[in-house]
Design an enzyme around this catalytic site. Sequence first.
Site, PDB file in Angstrom:
ATOM      1  N   SER A 166      28.162  81.421  52.515  1.00 17.16           N
ATOM      2  CA  SER A 166      28.285  82.954  52.206  1.00 17.16           C
ATOM      3  C   SER A 166      27.207  83.367  51.750  1.00 17.16           C
ATOM      4  CB  SER A 166      29.660  83.004  51.643  1.00 17.16           C
ATOM      5  OG  SER A 166      29.709  84.566  50.948  1.00 17.16           O
ATOM      6  N   TYR A 208      35.524  81.454  43.842  1.00 13.30           N
ATOM      7  CA  TYR A 208      35.425  81.095  45.265  1.00 13.30           C
ATOM      8  C   TYR A 208      33.803  81.128  45.410  1.00 13.30           C
ATOM      9  CZ  TYR A 208      34.491  82.603  49.848  1.00 13.30           C
ATOM     10  OH  TYR A 208      33.943  82.695  51.277  1.00 13.30           O
ATOM     11  N   LYS A 212      31.409  77.502  47.141  1.00 10.61           N
ATOM     12  CA  LYS A 212      30.518  77.842  48.136  1.00 10.61           C
ATOM     13  C   LYS A 212      29.270  77.003  47.936  1.00 10.61           C
ATOM     14  CE  LYS A 212      33.224  79.574  51.345  1.00 10.61           C
ATOM     15  NZ  LYS A 212      33.779  78.561  52.563  1.00 10.61           N
TER      16      LYS A 212
HETATM   17  P1  NAD Z   1      40.661  82.886  57.398  1.00 11.46           P
HETATM   18  O1  NAD Z   1      41.561  82.701  56.179  1.00 11.46           O
HETATM   19  O2  NAD Z   1      41.005  83.640  58.535  1.00 11.46           O
HETATM   20  O3  NAD Z   1      40.425  81.385  58.058  1.00 11.46           O
HETATM   21  C1  NAD Z   1      40.530  80.331  57.251  1.00 11.46           C
HETATM   22  C2  NAD Z   1      41.672  79.322  57.937  1.00 11.46           C
HETATM   23  O4  NAD Z   1      41.591  78.106  57.312  1.00 11.46           O
HETATM   24  C3  NAD Z   1      42.929  79.685  57.782  1.00 11.46           C
HETATM   25  O5  NAD Z   1      43.309  79.885  59.185  1.00 11.46           O
HETATM   26  C4  NAD Z   1      43.831  78.882  56.950  1.00 11.46           C
HETATM   27  O6  NAD Z   1      45.275  78.654  57.296  1.00 11.46           O
HETATM   28  C5  NAD Z   1      42.832  77.553  57.238  1.00 11.46           C
HETATM   29  N1  NAD Z   1      42.947  76.825  55.715  1.00 11.46           N
HETATM   30  C6  NAD Z   1      42.561  77.223  54.682  1.00 11.46           C
HETATM   31  N2  NAD Z   1      42.678  75.997  53.784  1.00 11.46           N
HETATM   32  C7  NAD Z   1      42.842  75.081  54.609  1.00 11.46           C
HETATM   33  C8  NAD Z   1      43.353  73.518  54.478  1.00 11.46           C
HETATM   34  N3  NAD Z   1      43.179  72.987  53.330  1.00 11.46           N
HETATM   35  N4  NAD Z   1      43.705  72.865  55.501  1.00 11.46           N
HETATM   36  C9  NAD Z   1      43.846  73.250  56.724  1.00 11.46           C
HETATM   37  N5  NAD Z   1      43.586  74.456  57.037  1.00 11.46           N
HETATM   38  C10 NAD Z   1      43.203  75.409  55.898  1.00 11.46           C
HETATM   39  O7  NAD Z   1      38.855  83.021  56.875  1.00 11.46           O
HETATM   40  P2  NAD Z   1      37.830  83.336  57.586  1.00 11.46           P
HETATM   41  O8  NAD Z   1      37.566  84.909  57.462  1.00 11.46           O
HETATM   42  O9  NAD Z   1      38.077  82.938  59.205  1.00 11.46           O
HETATM   43  O10 NAD Z   1      36.745  82.482  57.102  1.00 11.46           O
HETATM   44  C11 NAD Z   1      36.419  81.270  57.402  1.00 11.46           C
HETATM   45  C12 NAD Z   1      35.333  80.616  56.589  1.00 11.46           C
HETATM   46  O11 NAD Z   1      34.191  81.449  56.411  1.00 11.46           O
HETATM   47  C13 NAD Z   1      35.963  80.192  55.115  1.00 11.46           C
HETATM   48  O12 NAD Z   1      35.303  79.149  54.841  1.00 11.46           O
HETATM   49  C14 NAD Z   1      35.214  81.508  54.493  1.00 11.46           C
HETATM   50  O13 NAD Z   1      35.195  81.141  52.998  1.00 11.46           O
HETATM   51  C15 NAD Z   1      34.074  81.701  55.160  1.00 11.46           C
HETATM   52  N6  NAD Z   1      33.421  83.010  54.967  1.00 11.46           N
HETATM   53  C16 NAD Z   1      34.331  83.970  55.214  1.00 11.46           C
HETATM   54  C17 NAD Z   1      33.714  85.361  55.161  1.00 11.46           C
HETATM   55  C18 NAD Z   1      34.216  86.599  55.420  1.00 11.46           C
HETATM   56  O14 NAD Z   1      34.202  87.502  54.900  1.00 11.46           O
HETATM   57  N7  NAD Z   1      35.496  86.584  56.149  1.00 11.46           N
HETATM   58  C19 NAD Z   1      32.385  85.580  54.750  1.00 11.46           C
HETATM   59  C20 NAD Z   1      31.635  84.379  54.400  1.00 11.46           C
HETATM   60  C21 NAD Z   1      32.161  83.076  54.445  1.00 11.46           C
HETATM   61  C1  WQD Z   2      32.366  95.802  51.059  1.00 13.51           C
HETATM   62  C2  WQD Z   2      31.952  97.117  50.306  1.00 13.51           C
HETATM   63  C3  WQD Z   2      33.288  97.382  48.263  1.00 13.51           C
HETATM   64  C4  WQD Z   2      37.180  98.269  49.910  1.00 13.51           C
HETATM   65  C5  WQD Z   2      33.321  89.871  50.310  1.00 13.51           C
HETATM   66  C6  WQD Z   2      33.110  88.820  49.440  1.00 13.51           C
HETATM   67  C7  WQD Z   2      32.072  87.981  49.922  1.00 13.51           C
HETATM   68  C8  WQD Z   2      32.247  87.715  51.563  1.00 13.51           C
HETATM   69  C9  WQD Z   2      32.480  88.831  52.140  1.00 13.51           C
HETATM   70  C10 WQD Z   2      33.435  85.469  51.709  1.00 13.51           C
HETATM   71  C11 WQD Z   2      31.916  96.783  48.922  1.00 13.51           C
HETATM   72  C12 WQD Z   2      33.546  98.609  49.354  1.00 13.51           C
HETATM   73  C13 WQD Z   2      35.880  97.508  50.050  1.00 13.51           C
HETATM   74  C14 WQD Z   2      37.716  99.226  49.746  1.00 13.51           C
HETATM   75  C15 WQD Z   2      35.505 100.119  49.238  1.00 13.51           C
HETATM   76  N1  WQD Z   2      33.357  86.753  51.795  1.00 13.51           N
HETATM   77  N2  WQD Z   2      34.918  98.560  49.484  1.00 13.51           N
HETATM   78  N3  WQD Z   2      36.920 100.285  49.335  1.00 13.51           N
HETATM   79  O1  WQD Z   2      32.718  92.459  48.563  1.00 13.51           O
HETATM   80  O2  WQD Z   2      30.959  92.946  50.085  1.00 13.51           O
HETATM   81  O3  WQD Z   2      32.145  90.671  50.292  1.00 13.51           O
HETATM   82  O4  WQD Z   2      33.681  89.586  51.660  1.00 13.51           O
HETATM   83  O5  WQD Z   2      32.452  84.769  51.461  1.00 13.51           O
HETATM   84  O6  WQD Z   2      32.134  86.611  49.462  1.00 13.51           O
HETATM   85  O7  WQD Z   2      32.990  89.168  48.210  1.00 13.51           O
HETATM   86  O8  WQD Z   2      32.959  92.564  51.036  1.00 13.51           O
HETATM   87  O9  WQD Z   2      34.629  94.231  52.383  1.00 13.51           O
HETATM   88  O10 WQD Z   2      35.372  93.567  50.059  1.00 13.51           O
HETATM   89  O11 WQD Z   2      33.531  95.208  50.478  1.00 13.51           O
HETATM   90  O12 WQD Z   2      34.574 100.697  48.840  1.00 13.51           O
HETATM   91  O13 WQD Z   2      38.956  99.482  49.791  1.00 13.51           O
HETATM   92  O14 WQD Z   2      33.053  98.032  50.524  1.00 13.51           O
HETATM   93  O15 WQD Z   2      33.105  98.080  47.166  1.00 13.51           O
HETATM   94  O16 WQD Z   2      30.738  97.676  48.380  1.00 13.51           O
HETATM   95  P1  WQD Z   2      32.404  92.078  49.788  1.00 13.51           P
HETATM   96  P2  WQD Z   2      34.206  93.895  50.997  1.00 13.51           P
END
Ligand code: NAD
Ligand code: WQD
Length: 343
Positions: free
Chosen positions: A127, A152, A156
């Site tokens: 991330s 969290y 990562k």
């Molecule tokens: P998500 O929660 O939709 O998907 C994750 C899936 O993993 C879920 O279906 C959950 O049930 C499963 N899971 C969690 N822990 C588990 C375990 N111990 N064993 C088996 N299954 C398990 O999340 P996502 O948004 O698809 O994110 C996927 C990956 O990308 C994650 O590692 C997340 O940290 C990373 N990521 C997400 C974002 C984002 O904004 N969505 C941003 C950066 C990184």
């Molecule tokens: C985006 C912008 C808020 C909600 C998060 C995790 C990051 C990564 C991606 C996993 C920010 C603003 C939000 C609302 C708002 N995930 N906001 N009103 O915080 O950039 O990233 O998701 O790895 O680790 O921190 O994403 O979508 O929460 O916010 O104004 O109701 O929207 O302040 O500026 P963020 P977000």
Amino acid sequence: MKEKILVTGGAGYIGSHTAVELIERGYEVVIIDDLSNSEETVLDGIESITGTRPDLAVFDICDEAKLELFFQAHPDIAAIIHFAAAKAVGESVSRPLHYYRNNILSLVNLLEVLPTTQAKGIVFSSSCTVYGQPDTLPVTEEEPVKKALSPYGNTKQICEEILQDAIASGADYRTIALRYFNPIGAHPSAKIGELPRGVPNNLVPFITQTGAGLREKIQIFGDDYNTPDGTCVRDYIHVVDLAKAHVIATERILKKTAPEQYEFFNLGTGKGSSVKEIVDTFEKVSGKELPKTISPRRAGDVEAVYADTRRANEVLGWKSELGLEEMISSAWAWEKSIRGIES
Ligand code: NAD
Ligand code: WQD
């Protein structure tokens, strides 16, 4: 024979879109997911798009014995994409041990079993959170990783270090960490998308739920940042573009083309968009005006972050293709489809 790819967390948001892209590229997909943050019905969506239903094994990857049994049943897995993790930043502050156990142990278990299998390596979901507020924008992969702002984010960083240390110890497999910026949007079919549980923390699901009438109004967290319109800037990336990058990274592992056994890439569009721009884009594509207020800054938010994507462009040969309007209109189409709202 189709090559078999294990997608952990494949019932989740990014994993389900990646499963679709893998199937469409001719791979066989098997999923491990404990359904802690997803529903089995996601597989109906994948099947309806691709005509193929991936195998799903429902268990927690932290359970080492079950993982070993799984690989005994699937000795022919060629590569792993590891999405499974808990991902709510706020929850990680109140439940840090759950986050450390789930996110770190799951990776350690996979890396321990990997050498006993035919798999050539692992793609890991990292991330942009590892950068915190970068000193230079757009942020390159050379930017030093900052002390994480949440448990969290720390998981990562630790997982990236675990991958590096495993390779440094002489491991025979390949690893690629992909640092996602802000994934949004849904498959153009509106058959799969993001399914947040409870009140969404993230901006776009909150906006689409407000548009659908589930939330009263959208709060814009702070308009006094040092950005062009005062609201925070992020690099929003379409989940389908992100999914395609995983197929490319997986093929890099399968073909062993990388010069290094540990690699890491930013995945973003390279373009920063403000919160106000996202709200405006939603209003434009949906034709709906959103009730909104300016609220105080949200604790822990960085002011602005967007990616320098040159490494992924040049080394992976991947580039994001879909723009903000496609991202938001697909997210809106998905929200409408799950709420039964007519277009
Ligand atoms: P998500 O929660 O939709 O998907 C994750 C899936 O993993 C879920 O279906 C959950 O049930 C499963 N899971 C969690 N822990 C588990 C375990 N111990 N064993 C088996 N299954 C398990 O999340 P996502 O948004 O698809 O994110 C996927 C990956 O990308 C994650 O590692 C997340 O940290 C990373 N990521 C997400 C974002 C984002 O904004 N969505 C941003 C950066 C990184
Ligand atoms: C985006 C912008 C808020 C909600 C998060 C995790 C990051 C990564 C991606 C996993 C920010 C603003 C939000 C609302 C708002 N995930 N906001 N009103 O915080 O950039 O990233 O998701 O790895 O680790 O921190 O994403 O979508 O929460 O916010 O104004 O109701 O929207 O302040 O500026 P963020 P977000």
